[in-house]
Enzyme design. Structure first.
Site, mmCIF file in Angstrom:
data_model
loop_
_atom_site.group_PDB
_atom_site.id
_atom_site.type_symbol
_atom_site.label_atom_id
_atom_site.label_comp_id
_atom_site.label_asym_id
_atom_site.label_seq_id
_atom_site.Cartn_x
_atom_site.Cartn_y
_atom_site.Cartn_z
ATOM 1 N N ASN A 13 -4.821 36.732 11.798
ATOM 2 C CA ASN A 13 -3.703 37.531 11.290
ATOM 3 C C ASN A 13 -3.201 36.797 10.049
ATOM 4 O O ASN A 13 -2.513 35.787 10.167
ATOM 5 C CB ASN A 13 -2.613 37.637 12.365
ATOM 6 C CG ASN A 13 -1.361 38.313 11.849
ATOM 7 O OD1 ASN A 13 -1.364 38.919 10.775
ATOM 8 N ND2 ASN A 13 -0.282 38.210 12.612
ATOM 9 N N TRP A 14 -3.589 37.318 8.912
ATOM 10 C CA TRP A 14 -3.228 36.618 7.663
ATOM 11 C C TRP A 14 -1.753 36.757 7.311
ATOM 12 O O TRP A 14 -1.253 36.076 6.438
ATOM 13 C CB TRP A 14 -4.079 37.159 6.502
ATOM 14 C CG TRP A 14 -5.491 36.667 6.493
ATOM 15 C CD1 TRP A 14 -6.111 35.879 7.424
ATOM 16 C CD2 TRP A 14 -6.475 36.928 5.476
ATOM 17 N NE1 TRP A 14 -7.412 35.638 7.051
ATOM 18 C CE2 TRP A 14 -7.660 36.269 5.867
ATOM 19 C CE3 TRP A 14 -6.471 37.662 4.288
ATOM 20 C CZ2 TRP A 14 -8.825 36.313 5.101
ATOM 21 C CZ3 TRP A 14 -7.631 37.709 3.522
ATOM 22 C CH2 TRP A 14 -8.800 37.031 3.926
ATOM 23 N N LYS A 15 -1.065 37.700 7.954
ATOM 24 C CA LYS A 15 0.347 37.964 7.642
ATOM 25 C C LYS A 15 0.484 38.243 6.140
ATOM 26 O O LYS A 15 -0.410 38.831 5.561
ATOM 27 C CB LYS A 15 1.225 36.804 8.124
ATOM 28 C CG LYS A 15 0.923 36.450 9.581
ATOM 29 C CD LYS A 15 1.925 35.533 10.209
ATOM 30 C CE LYS A 15 1.518 35.270 11.656
ATOM 31 N NZ LYS A 15 2.498 34.511 12.396
ATOM 32 N N HIS A 99 3.565 43.311 16.460
ATOM 33 C CA HIS A 99 3.697 41.856 16.287
ATOM 34 C C HIS A 99 5.169 41.472 16.367
ATOM 35 O O HIS A 99 6.039 42.215 15.917
ATOM 36 C CB HIS A 99 3.097 41.434 14.944
ATOM 37 C CG HIS A 99 2.967 39.946 14.831
ATOM 38 N ND1 HIS A 99 4.030 39.157 14.485
ATOM 39 C CD2 HIS A 99 1.925 39.124 15.078
ATOM 40 C CE1 HIS A 99 3.620 37.889 14.507
ATOM 41 N NE2 HIS A 99 2.357 37.847 14.865
ATOM 42 N N GLU A 101 6.894 39.550 14.686
ATOM 43 C CA GLU A 101 7.595 39.523 13.391
ATOM 44 C C GLU A 101 8.045 40.937 12.994
ATOM 45 O O GLU A 101 9.086 41.113 12.368
ATOM 46 C CB GLU A 101 6.689 38.886 12.325
ATOM 47 C CG GLU A 101 6.614 37.372 12.526
ATOM 48 C CD GLU A 101 5.311 36.729 12.102
ATOM 49 O OE1 GLU A 101 4.539 37.353 11.342
ATOM 50 O OE2 GLU A 101 5.053 35.589 12.542
ATOM 51 N N GLU A 171 1.480 36.980 22.957
ATOM 52 C CA GLU A 171 1.979 36.023 21.975
ATOM 53 C C GLU A 171 3.418 35.626 22.301
ATOM 54 O O GLU A 171 4.359 36.319 21.909
ATOM 55 C CB GLU A 171 1.942 36.652 20.576
ATOM 56 C CG GLU A 171 0.551 37.020 20.116
ATOM 57 C CD GLU A 171 0.438 36.930 18.598
ATOM 58 O OE1 GLU A 171 -0.439 36.196 18.139
ATOM 59 O OE2 GLU A 171 1.230 37.553 17.895
ATOM 60 N N GLY A 177 3.772 30.257 14.948
ATOM 61 C CA GLY A 177 4.101 29.558 13.710
ATOM 62 C C GLY A 177 4.932 28.307 13.916
ATOM 63 O O GLY A 177 5.461 27.738 12.968
ATOM 64 N N SER A 217 0.096 29.596 17.609
ATOM 65 C CA SER A 217 -0.352 28.241 17.269
ATOM 66 C C SER A 217 -1.691 27.864 17.905
ATOM 67 O O SER A 217 -1.927 26.706 18.237
ATOM 68 C CB SER A 217 0.722 27.201 17.602
ATOM 69 O OG SER A 217 1.934 27.497 16.902
ATOM 70 N N GLY A 238 -2.801 33.007 13.479
ATOM 71 C CA GLY A 238 -2.104 33.114 12.201
ATOM 72 C C GLY A 238 -2.503 31.984 11.273
ATOM 73 O O GLY A 238 -3.530 32.040 10.590
ATOM 74 N N GLY A 239 -1.711 30.937 11.264
ATOM 75 C CA GLY A 239 -1.893 29.816 10.333
ATOM 76 C C GLY A 239 -3.328 29.323 10.202
ATOM 77 O O GLY A 239 -3.848 29.176 9.089
HETATM 78 P P1 PGA Z 1 0.255 31.364 14.459
HETATM 79 O O1 PGA Z 1 0.492 32.939 14.433
HETATM 80 O O2 PGA Z 1 -1.160 31.143 14.873
HETATM 81 O O3 PGA Z 1 0.505 30.919 13.045
HETATM 82 O O4 PGA Z 1 1.228 30.783 15.429
HETATM 83 C C1 PGA Z 1 -0.039 33.747 15.448
HETATM 84 C C2 PGA Z 1 0.392 35.156 15.237
HETATM 85 O O5 PGA Z 1 1.528 35.375 14.807
HETATM 86 O O6 PGA Z 1 -0.380 36.094 15.463
#
Ligand code: PGA
Length: 255
Positions: A13-15, A99, A101, A171, A177, A217, A238-239
């Site tokens: 997930n590149w966000k 998600h 966010e 999640e 994050g 994470s 994500g990251g």
């Molecule tokens: P993260 O993000 O791996 O940076 O914690 C995961 C996500 O939000 O899908």
């Protein structure tokens, strides 16, 4: 033993990261690193403007492309939104919905998650449906209730047949994050609860066939342990998905 029924899905997930030119460069870097690692599906969920470029860069590789949201209407006066057929034509096969966010910053609710999910399925997309509790909810001991309710509402009106195109991503919000990963025991516990909810909504066969990812994470160091658990069939990352080396190590862990 049921795990063998499911093909793991490792999704990045590149966000809101990566311009089209950067997307192209990252995929070119990643493709040789994941070549031949075909024991899982590899998906990159990229910003809307990157989809077409990413699709082209991934041509002939084992990398599939997804988006990060979709609107529930087919078209119309919804300034700033995007419809399923637009995503499909641009090259997306998957879409992330719900998600945390989106829920936290953009007013997404269980009801809109449900509407978007049905529209995505009808539009021919595979859905990565996100659920997860806040830290305060975990501390109150209501994780199971929260995640179960999110799952049930999101899946209202989704048929057993359509469940083939649903991936659930567990999640925990406190792990996203933050560098604070759920332990494999914590992640497994909730993924198993979600599988139980699906069994209740549909039946055992659907529950056993549904891919349930962990996200929050997940990284090169902890992926193997998380992915070794019975009910954890992949990751939403994500990251670590922004670094080709780290992401490829996670893909290897799923192989
Ligand atoms: P993260 O993000 O791996 O940076 O914690 C995961 C996500 O939000 O899908």
């Amino acid at each position: 033993m049921n795990k063998t029924l499911r093909r793991p899905v490792i999704a990045g997930n590149w966000k809101m990261n990566m311009t089209p030119s950067k997307a192209k460069a990252l995929i070119s870097e990643l493709a040789p690193k994941v070549e031949g690692k075909n024991e899982c599906d590899i998906v990159l969920c990229v910003p809307f403007v990157d989809i077409a470029v990413a699709k082209e860069a991934a041509e002939g590789t084992n990398i599939k492309i997804g988006a990060q949201n979709v609107h529930f209407a087919k078209s119309g006066a919804y300034t700033g939104e995007i419809a399923a057929d637009m995503l499909v034509e641009a090259g997306a096969e998957y879409v992330v919905i719900g998600h945390s966010e989106r829920r936290q910053y953009f007013g997404e609710t269980d009801e809109t998650v449900n509407l978007r999910t049905k529209a995505a399925l009808e539009g021919g997309l595979k859905v990565i449906l996100c659920v997860g509790e806040l830290l305060s909810q975990r501390e109150q001991g209501i994780t199971a209730e929260i995640v179960s309710l999110q799952t049930k509402i999101a899946l209202q009106g989704v048929t057993a047949e359509q469940m083939k195109n649903i991936i659930i991503a567990y999640e925990p919000v406190w792990a996203i994050g933050t560098g604070k990963t759920a332990t494999a025991d914590q992640a497994e516990e909730v993924c198993a609860i979600i599988r139980g909810v699906i069994a209740g909504l549909y039946d055992d066969a659907v529950a056993k066939a549904t891919v349930i990812q962990y996200g929050g994470s997940m990284n090169a160091a902890n992926a193997a342990e998380l992915l070794s658990r019975e009910d954890i069939d992949g990751g939403l990352i994500g990251g670590a998905s922004l670094k080709s080396e780290d992401f490829s190590i996670i893909v290897s862990a799923a192989n």
